[in-house]
Design a protein around this motif. Sequence first.
Motif, mmCIF file in Angstrom:
data_model
loop_
_atom_site.group_PDB
_atom_site.id
_atom_site.type_symbol
_atom_site.label_atom_id
_atom_site.label_comp_id
_atom_site.label_asym_id
_atom_site.label_seq_id
_atom_site.Cartn_x
_atom_site.Cartn_y
_atom_site.Cartn_z
ATOM 1 N N LEU A 94 43.387 17.911 61.869
ATOM 2 C CA LEU A 94 42.906 19.672 61.663
ATOM 3 C C LEU A 94 41.750 19.653 62.053
ATOM 4 C CD1 LEU A 94 41.217 17.761 58.042
ATOM 5 C CD2 LEU A 94 44.185 19.475 58.423
ATOM 6 N N THR A 95 42.048 21.181 62.978
ATOM 7 C CA THR A 95 41.012 21.601 63.253
ATOM 8 C C THR A 95 39.683 21.440 62.684
ATOM 9 O OG1 THR A 95 40.683 23.969 62.039
ATOM 10 C CG2 THR A 95 42.962 23.788 64.024
ATOM 11 N N ARG A 96 38.651 21.615 63.746
ATOM 12 C CA ARG A 96 37.017 21.913 63.478
ATOM 13 C C ARG A 96 36.881 22.319 61.746
ATOM 14 N NH1 ARG A 96 32.490 19.760 65.240
ATOM 15 N NH2 ARG A 96 30.721 20.573 65.277
ATOM 16 N N SER A 97 37.661 23.803 62.150
ATOM 17 C CA SER A 97 36.996 25.064 60.864
ATOM 18 C C SER A 97 37.608 24.302 59.643
ATOM 19 C CB SER A 97 37.358 26.060 61.671
ATOM 20 O OG SER A 97 38.554 26.494 61.546
ATOM 21 N N GLU A 98 39.096 23.768 60.088
ATOM 22 C CA GLU A 98 39.722 22.999 58.800
ATOM 23 C C GLU A 98 39.187 22.181 57.943
ATOM 24 O OE1 GLU A 98 44.338 24.356 59.877
ATOM 25 O OE2 GLU A 98 43.700 23.074 60.925
ATOM 26 N N PHE A 99 39.023 20.965 58.731
ATOM 27 C CA PHE A 99 38.141 19.926 58.537
ATOM 28 C C PHE A 99 36.591 20.032 58.014
ATOM 29 C CE2 PHE A 99 34.729 16.706 59.363
ATOM 30 C CZ PHE A 99 35.271 15.511 59.026
#
Length: 87
Positions: A19-24
């Motif tokens: 996951l990307t930071r924002s998705e996480f």
Amino acid sequence: MYAELQKSYYGCYMVTTLLTRSEFKTYAPIIVIDMSQQNDNLKTSTLDLGIEFEADIEFPPFTSAYCLILHDQIITYNPFNGEVRVL
């Protein structure tokens, strides 16, 4: 710690997160606590870990929390009576 767990647990240096930071932050707020660096000489009994969460907004109804424990020893846990046995 989410990204660093791969380095610590698997010993890999090329970390690729799913996951990307924002998705996480939006979809999977995972909390990782790496307790592998503790001094083994100080561990004379079982390790108790309690976690409390505080949030700015209420958790949505039917929110679930899960715990995954990675350990290098085979154990069994009975959630009905809290019994932990080393195999």
